[in-house]
Design a protein around this motif. Structure first.
Motif, PDB file in Angstrom:
ATOM      1  N   GLY A  18       0.818  -1.212   0.000  1.00 45.94           N
ATOM      2  CA  GLY A  18       0.000   0.000   0.000  1.00 45.94           C
ATOM      3  C   GLY A  18       0.846   1.254   0.000  1.00 45.94           C
ATOM      4  N   ILE A  19       1.931   1.236   0.757  1.00 45.62           N
ATOM      5  CA  ILE A  19       2.817   2.398   0.809  1.00 45.62           C
ATOM      6  C   ILE A  19       3.486   2.626  -0.541  1.00 45.62           C
ATOM      7  N   VAL A  20       3.886   1.554  -1.203  1.00 46.28           N
ATOM      8  CA  VAL A  20       4.502   1.676  -2.528  1.00 46.28           C
ATOM      9  C   VAL A  20       3.550   2.382  -3.486  1.00 46.28           C
ATOM     10  N   LEU A  21       2.292   2.025  -3.457  1.00 50.67           N
ATOM     11  CA  LEU A  21       1.311   2.610  -4.360  1.00 50.67           C
ATOM     12  C   LEU A  21       1.000   4.056  -3.996  1.00 50.67           C
ATOM     13  N   VAL A  22       0.678   4.314  -2.756  1.00 51.81           N
ATOM     14  CA  VAL A  22       0.273   5.664  -2.330  1.00 51.81           C
ATOM     15  C   VAL A  22       1.438   6.645  -2.438  1.00 51.81           C
ATOM     16  N   ASP A  23       2.641   6.206  -2.117  1.00 50.06           N
ATOM     17  CA  ASP A  23       3.793   7.092  -2.229  1.00 50.06           C
ATOM     18  C   ASP A  23       4.012   7.526  -3.668  1.00 50.06           C
ATOM     19  N   TYR A  24       3.847   6.615  -4.606  1.00 50.54           N
ATOM     20  CA  TYR A  24       4.038   6.983  -6.009  1.00 50.54           C
ATOM     21  C   TYR A  24       2.929   7.920  -6.495  1.00 50.54           C
ATOM     22  N   VAL A  25       1.723   7.732  -6.016  1.00 53.82           N
ATOM     23  CA  VAL A  25       0.643   8.678  -6.350  1.00 53.82           C
ATOM     24  C   VAL A  25       1.020  10.074  -5.859  1.00 53.82           C
ATOM     25  N   ASN A  26       1.516  10.165  -4.636  1.00 55.05           N
ATOM     26  CA  ASN A  26       1.910  11.466  -4.085  1.00 55.05           C
ATOM     27  C   ASN A  26       3.061  12.089  -4.871  1.00 55.05           C
ATOM     28  N   VAL A  27       4.029  11.277  -5.277  1.00 55.22           N
ATOM     29  CA  VAL A  27       5.142  11.796  -6.080  1.00 55.22           C
ATOM     30  C   VAL A  27       4.628  12.334  -7.405  1.00 55.22           C
ATOM     31  N   PRO A  78       0.016 -24.187   9.277  1.00 58.25           N
ATOM     32  CA  PRO A  78      -0.812 -23.084   9.767  1.00 58.25           C
ATOM     33  C   PRO A  78      -0.180 -21.707   9.569  1.00 58.25           C
ATOM     34  N   LEU A  79       1.117 -21.660   9.338  1.00 53.13           N
ATOM     35  CA  LEU A  79       1.768 -20.396   9.030  1.00 53.13           C
ATOM     36  C   LEU A  79       1.603 -20.062   7.552  1.00 53.13           C
ATOM     37  N   ALA A  80       1.809 -21.040   6.693  1.00 48.17           N
ATOM     38  CA  ALA A  80       1.874 -20.794   5.258  1.00 48.17           C
ATOM     39  C   ALA A  80       0.503 -20.551   4.614  1.00 48.17           C
ATOM     40  N   ILE A  81      -0.465 -21.354   4.936  1.00 44.22           N
ATOM     41  CA  ILE A  81      -1.749 -21.276   4.233  1.00 44.22           C
ATOM     42  C   ILE A  81      -2.469 -19.938   4.469  1.00 44.22           C
ATOM     43  N   PRO A  82      -2.600 -19.453   5.698  1.00 50.20           N
ATOM     44  CA  PRO A  82      -3.255 -18.145   5.864  1.00 50.20           C
ATOM     45  C   PRO A  82      -2.486 -17.003   5.195  1.00 50.20           C
ATOM     46  N   VAL A  83      -1.172 -17.084   5.205  1.00 51.33           N
ATOM     47  CA  VAL A  83      -0.381 -16.018   4.583  1.00 51.33           C
ATOM     48  C   VAL A  83      -0.561 -16.050   3.070  1.00 51.33           C
ATOM     49  N   ILE A  84      -0.562 -17.223   2.476  1.00 51.42           N
ATOM     50  CA  ILE A  84      -0.755 -17.322   1.026  1.00 51.42           C
ATOM     51  C   ILE A  84      -2.127 -16.781   0.631  1.00 51.42           C
ATOM     52  N   GLY A  85      -3.163 -17.224   1.316  1.00 48.94           N
ATOM     53  CA  GLY A  85      -4.508 -16.733   1.002  1.00 48.94           C
ATOM     54  C   GLY A  85      -4.645 -15.242   1.247  1.00 48.94           C
ATOM     55  N   GLY A  86      -4.094 -14.788   2.353  1.00 47.21           N
ATOM     56  CA  GLY A  86      -4.173 -13.363   2.660  1.00 47.21           C
ATOM     57  C   GLY A  86      -3.434 -12.504   1.659  1.00 47.21           C
ATOM     58  N   LEU A  87      -2.290 -12.971   1.180  1.00 43.07           N
ATOM     59  CA  LEU A  87      -1.530 -12.206   0.194  1.00 43.07           C
ATOM     60  C   LEU A  87      -2.265 -12.097  -1.127  1.00 43.07           C
ATOM     61  N   ILE A  88      -2.892 -13.163  -1.551  1.00 40.01           N
ATOM     62  CA  ILE A  88      -3.630 -13.129  -2.818  1.00 40.01           C
ATOM     63  C   ILE A  88      -4.790 -12.146  -2.720  1.00 40.01           C
ATOM     64  N   VAL A  89      -5.550 -12.232  -1.651  1.00 45.16           N
ATOM     65  CA  VAL A  89      -6.694 -11.326  -1.472  1.00 45.16           C
ATOM     66  C   VAL A  89      -6.225  -9.885  -1.284  1.00 45.16           C
ATOM     67  N   SER A  90      -5.199  -9.692  -0.479  1.00 42.95           N
ATOM     68  CA  SER A  90      -4.759  -8.329  -0.189  1.00 42.95           C
ATOM     69  C   SER A  90      -4.122  -7.652  -1.394  1.00 42.95           C
ATOM     70  N   THR A  91      -3.515  -8.422  -2.280  1.00 45.83           N
ATOM     71  CA  THR A  91      -2.950  -7.828  -3.492  1.00 45.83           C
ATOM     72  C   THR A  91      -4.058  -7.266  -4.369  1.00 45.83           C
ATOM     73  N   ILE A  92      -5.120  -7.999  -4.496  1.00 40.68           N
ATOM     74  CA  ILE A  92      -6.264  -7.503  -5.269  1.00 40.68           C
ATOM     75  C   ILE A  92      -6.846  -6.262  -4.595  1.00 40.68           C
ATOM     76  N   LEU A  93      -6.976  -6.302  -3.279  1.00 38.14           N
ATOM     77  CA  LEU A  93      -7.502  -5.142  -2.562  1.00 38.14           C
ATOM     78  C   LEU A  93      -6.563  -3.941  -2.666  1.00 38.14           C
ATOM     79  N   THR A  94      -5.258  -4.182  -2.626  1.00 42.37           N
ATOM     80  CA  THR A  94      -4.300  -3.088  -2.734  1.00 42.37           C
ATOM     81  C   THR A  94      -4.420  -2.404  -4.083  1.00 42.37           C
ATOM     82  N   LEU A  95      -4.603  -3.168  -5.127  1.00 48.57           N
ATOM     83  CA  LEU A  95      -4.652  -2.597  -6.464  1.00 48.57           C
ATOM     84  C   LEU A  95      -5.999  -1.970  -6.801  1.00 48.57           C
TER      85      LEU A  95
END
Length: 151
Positions: A18-27, A78-95
């Protein structure tokens, strides 16, 4: 506990995207003179690859933890599966969601700035001279007291 550690890792990656995206918008808006909509579109186009690459590398790195059975799998999965699912969903939400929320917040701020600028000079607000030419009396001061700073 292990899944919660994964969630902390997930939050860190998502916030970074999110910071990568918003910072570039501000620049783009500040230094390049883009208007809001153009900056959001250009930032999404330019920062799409870095955001997807950070997600993809993390997901690919976690796939062996999620898929390979063996000793310690009950701790790794239990570490890997929630992170993988969360990353896929959050990437779509970030964009998608982050630019929409950015636009809504900026539009609201712009409306407030315009309202402040467009106030008519005759409107009575704090600190303005009244029609009779008298200055407003500060809270807690009596009408006959000298003005602050005078003696």
């Amino acid at each position: 506990v292990v899944a919660l550690i994964g969630m902390v890792m997930l939050v860190g990656i998502v916030v970074n995207n999110g910071i990568v995206l918003v910072d570039y918008v501000n620049v783009l808006r500040r230094e390049e003179g883009y208007d809001l909509d153009e900056a959001l579109i250009e930032a999404g186009r330019v920062r799409f690859r870095p955001i997807v690459m950070s997600t993809l590398t993390t997901v690919l790195g976690l796939l062996p933890l999620a898929l390979i059975p063996g000793e310690g799998a009950e701790l790794r999965v239990p570490l890997a599966i929630p992170v993988i699912g969360g990353l896929i969903v959050s990437t779509i939400l970030t964009l998608i969601v982050v630019p929409v929320l950015y636009r809504l917040v900026e539009a609201r701020g712009e409306r407030r700035r315009l309202e402040t600028i467009s106030r008519r000079p005759g409107d009575a607000s704090e600190g303005e001279v009244k029609e009779s030419g008298e200055l407003p009396v500060p809270v807690g001061a009596a009408a006959g007291d000298p003005a602050p700073g005078t003696a």
